[in-house]
Design an enzyme around this catalytic site. Structure first.
Site, PDB file in Angstrom:
ATOM      1  N   LYS A 168       0.887  -1.154  -0.225  1.00 38.65           N
ATOM      2  CA  LYS A 168      -0.034  -0.029   0.137  1.00 38.65           C
ATOM      3  C   LYS A 168       0.930   1.292  -0.107  1.00 38.65           C
ATOM      4  O   LYS A 168       1.970   1.271   0.662  1.00 38.65           O
ATOM      5  CB  LYS A 168      -0.912   0.213   1.372  1.00 38.65           C
ATOM      6  CG  LYS A 168      -1.901  -1.005   1.398  1.00 38.65           C
ATOM      7  CD  LYS A 168      -2.660  -0.533   2.674  1.00 38.65           C
ATOM      8  CE  LYS A 168      -3.983  -1.776   2.765  1.00 38.65           C
ATOM      9  NZ  LYS A 168      -4.913  -1.435   1.873  1.00 38.65           N
ATOM     10  N   ARG A 194     -10.080 -11.517   2.469  1.00 39.17           N
ATOM     11  CA  ARG A 194     -11.046 -12.670   1.940  1.00 39.17           C
ATOM     12  C   ARG A 194     -10.392 -14.148   2.159  1.00 39.17           C
ATOM     13  O   ARG A 194     -11.136 -15.108   2.262  1.00 39.17           O
ATOM     14  CB  ARG A 194     -11.427 -12.365   0.595  1.00 39.17           C
ATOM     15  CG  ARG A 194     -10.381 -12.373  -0.605  1.00 39.17           C
ATOM     16  CD  ARG A 194     -10.802 -11.557  -1.707  1.00 39.17           C
ATOM     17  NE  ARG A 194     -10.831 -10.236  -1.615  1.00 39.17           N
ATOM     18  CZ  ARG A 194     -11.062  -9.278  -2.243  1.00 39.17           C
ATOM     19  NH1 ARG A 194     -11.573  -9.591  -3.593  1.00 39.17           N
ATOM     20  NH2 ARG A 194     -11.128  -7.836  -2.112  1.00 39.17           N
TER      21      ARG A 194
HETATM   22  N1  BES Z   1      -8.141  -3.577   4.421  1.00 38.35           N
HETATM   23  C1  BES Z   1      -8.102  -3.244   3.119  1.00 38.35           C
HETATM   24  C2  BES Z   1      -9.536  -2.611   2.976  1.00 38.35           C
HETATM   25  C3  BES Z   1      -9.769  -1.147   3.619  1.00 38.35           C
HETATM   26  C4  BES Z   1      -9.390  -0.131   3.135  1.00 38.35           C
HETATM   27  C5  BES Z   1     -10.445  -1.183   4.888  1.00 38.35           C
HETATM   28  C6  BES Z   1      -9.555   1.166   3.488  1.00 38.35           C
HETATM   29  C7  BES Z   1     -10.340   0.065   5.307  1.00 38.35           C
HETATM   30  C8  BES Z   1     -10.173   1.224   4.877  1.00 38.35           C
HETATM   31  C9  BES Z   1      -8.288  -4.410   2.373  1.00 38.35           C
HETATM   32  O1  BES Z   1      -7.339  -5.846   2.846  1.00 38.35           O
HETATM   33  C10 BES Z   1      -7.686  -4.260   0.983  1.00 38.35           C
HETATM   34  O2  BES Z   1      -6.554  -3.614   1.202  1.00 38.35           O
HETATM   35  N2  BES Z   1      -8.687  -4.301  -0.167  1.00 38.35           N
HETATM   36  C11 BES Z   1      -8.211  -3.937  -1.229  1.00 38.35           C
HETATM   37  C12 BES Z   1      -8.761  -4.892  -2.332  1.00 38.35           C
HETATM   38  C13 BES Z   1      -8.102  -4.880  -3.675  1.00 38.35           C
HETATM   39  C14 BES Z   1      -6.751  -5.072  -3.628  1.00 38.35           C
HETATM   40  C15 BES Z   1      -8.653  -5.874  -4.382  1.00 38.35           C
HETATM   41  C16 BES Z   1      -8.804  -2.653  -1.736  1.00 38.35           C
HETATM   42  O3  BES Z   1      -9.979  -2.213  -1.112  1.00 38.35           O
HETATM   43  O4  BES Z   1      -8.253  -1.786  -2.164  1.00 38.35           O
HETATM   44 MN    MN Z   2      -5.502  -5.412   2.096  1.00 34.75          MN
END
Ligand code: BES
Ligand code: MN
Ligand code: ZN
Length: 486
Positions: A259, A333
């Site tokens: 990230k 997931r």
């Molecule tokens: N933990 C994050 C989702 C999240 C984002 C929670 C912002 C709270 C605030 C999750 O693990 C994630 O990174 N999801 C990705 C999925 C994508 C890579 C398919 C996302 O939502 O960008």
């Molecule tokens: Mn994530």
């Protein structure tokens, strides 16, 4: 300093005067202050949570707080409670007649608002910036069992909200998977719960490839935490069984699909779903829950390292289904899938509910005040929506649109973990394959996991969104009734 808080009701007619609640006449007289006159002078409206401060000198200085209670709904009383709690931080005590004008459910909301508006967590070497008021006197209540029952419920729900928020606030240098498991063990005994924890070795032996894969690059290895609640024997033996599954990512760096710094900033609280499950479990006895409930928390740190999952790796979940990990940041997931597959195979649930800060897409879809609900069962969906509204944790139902199923396809595995937009929906569709066709609800709380400011009962930072609505639901669930009817 001791404080007094009185309720202010909005004017009944346009241009009319606001109305002061019980105790106001006596207080005006005893303090020698025309409180209604003060409200008029301040152009107070009586809207929920509006606070008018009136310092008075009676030998010593006392603070009188006039608190708007709006339309007298649960929401208004919850907001009034939270506003009052903020206004009396650092004071010795507050006595209030506000609770005495509230019917039972609204009374409960007022107490919960007062508790959660007080929330504080700090590790300052010089002490807290502000302390919650240690004593709140609810004046003018009768000794009726209703009030006592509602107070007990309120303390359970407010306490669960506090606990999940606290767990989400703890920084990740302390909060690793083993620490989270220790928290479960610690809270289990007083709450009458049984606990089982799988360490990384047991997870490997039993094929939890999702939890292990996500957690493998971390210096602190993953855990699966199981907490079980059995209602007292008087409710019979063939009771419904609800399994709650929480995402327990103790820090989400994104893994090799790392990230950006800004996106990582709040990721210490990517275990909020797990915290919600633990806080809910710990309060089940207090809300008189009459169904069996098992809580599972899939705990792992999504870290970066030479041993990390790579984009394109294929992992095998508990039970044998495979996932191609095309984005290591779609880790939630992967860990939930293992826990859900395990629940379906081993725990004989009647209903499955998972709670997770799963997708950033949920924030885009619903903003920051509403949680996402996906469900394959109408009765279950309806109940959760009602409980969310009643408890002040509102949900909005999202579609499990089968048309997007094809986006999950992978050439090398049963599914691609990063199917892409619409992101919250494809994440839910991914999870649906692990439900064994059981009645299931998925709460994507990424939208509501963090508050950007102090707002009503939320305090800035992690919200711990979820336990109040789940406890509302589970506290009322019928032990033998069908939970779902599709
Ligand atoms: N933990 C994050 C989702 C999240 C984002 C929670 C912002 C709270 C605030 C999750 O693990 C994630 O990174 N999801 C990705 C999925 C994508 C890579 C398919 C996302 O939502 O960008
Ligand atoms: Mn994530
Ligand atoms: Zn995550």
């Amino acid at each position: 300093m001791e404080c007094l808080a009185l309720p202010v009701l909005p004017a009944e007619t346009d241009g009319g005067s606001v109305v002061l609640g019980p105790g106001a006449d006596e207080a005006s007289e005893a303090l020698g202050v025309d409180l209604l006159g003060v409200l008029e002078g301040m152009a107070a409206t009586g809207r929920a949570g509006e606070i008018t401060r009136v310092p008075v000198l009676v030998g010593e200085w006392r603070l009188v707080l006039l608190v708007g209670v709006g339309d007298l709904s649960s929401t208004s009383f919850r907001r009034a409670g939270a506003a009052l709690a903020r206004a009396v931080k650092d004071r010795a005590s507050v006595a209030t007649s506000i609770a005495s004008i509230a019917p039972p459910a609204e009374f409960r909301a007022f107490v919960i608002g007062t508790m959660l508006g007080s929330f504080e967590f700090h590790w300052r070497s010089e002490g807290a910036k502000a302390r919650p008021v240690p004593r709140v006197v609810l004046a003018g209540l009768d000794e009726s069992p209703t009030h006592r029952d509602e107070l007990r419920l309120a303390l359970a729900l407010g306490g669960a909200g506090w606990r999940s928020r606290l767990l989400a606030t703890v920084p990740s240098n302390l909060k690793n998977p083993a620490w989270l498991a220790d928290q479960a063990v610690e809270m289990a005994a007083p709450a009458g719960l049984a606990v089982r924890v799988w360490d990384e070795k047991e997870l490997a032996e039993q094929g939890f490839g999702g939890i292990l894969g996500v957690g493998r690059a971390s210096a602190t290895p993953p855990r699966l935490i199981q907490v079980s609640y059995e209602p007292s024997a008087e409710h019979g033996s063939d009771l419904r069984h609800v399994v709650l599954v929480g995402k327990g990512i103790t820090f989400d760096s994104g893994g090799l699909s790392i990230k950006p710094a800004q996106g990582m900033a709040t990721m210490k609280r990517d275990m909020t779903g797990g915290a919600v499950v633990l806080a809910t479990m710990a309060a089940l006895a207090d809300v008189g829950c009459r169904v069996r409930v098992t809580g599972l928390v899939a705990a792992a740190e999504n870290a970066v390292g030479g041993d990390a999952l790579r984009p394109g790796d294929v992992i095998t979940h508990f039970g044998g289904r495979t996932s191609e990990v095309n984005n290591t940041d779609a880790e939630g997931r992967l860990v939930l899938a293992d826990a859900m597959a395990y629940a379906v195979a081993e725990l004989e649930p009647d209903v499955l509910v998972d709670v997770a800060t799963l997708t950033g897409a949920m924030k885009v879809a619903l903003g920051l005040q509403t949680g996402g609900l996906f469900a394959n069962d109408e009765v279950l969906a309806q109940r959760l929506l009602e409980c969310g509204d009643a408890a002040g944790e509102p949900l909005w139902r999202m579609p499990l649109a089968a048309d997007y199923e094809e986006k999950l396809e992978s050439k090398v595995a049963d599914a691609d973990n990063a199917a892409g937009g619409p992101g919250a929906i494809t994440a839910a569709l991914f999870l649906q394959h692990f439900t064994g066709g059981l009645p299931w609800a998925h709460l994507d709380i990424a939208s509501v996991g963090d508050s950007t400011s102090d707002r009503h009962e939320w305090t800035e930072g992690p919200t711990g969104f979820g336990p109040r609505l789940l406890l509302d639901w589970l506290g009322q669930a019928e032990p033998l009734a069908a939970v779902g009817a599709r």
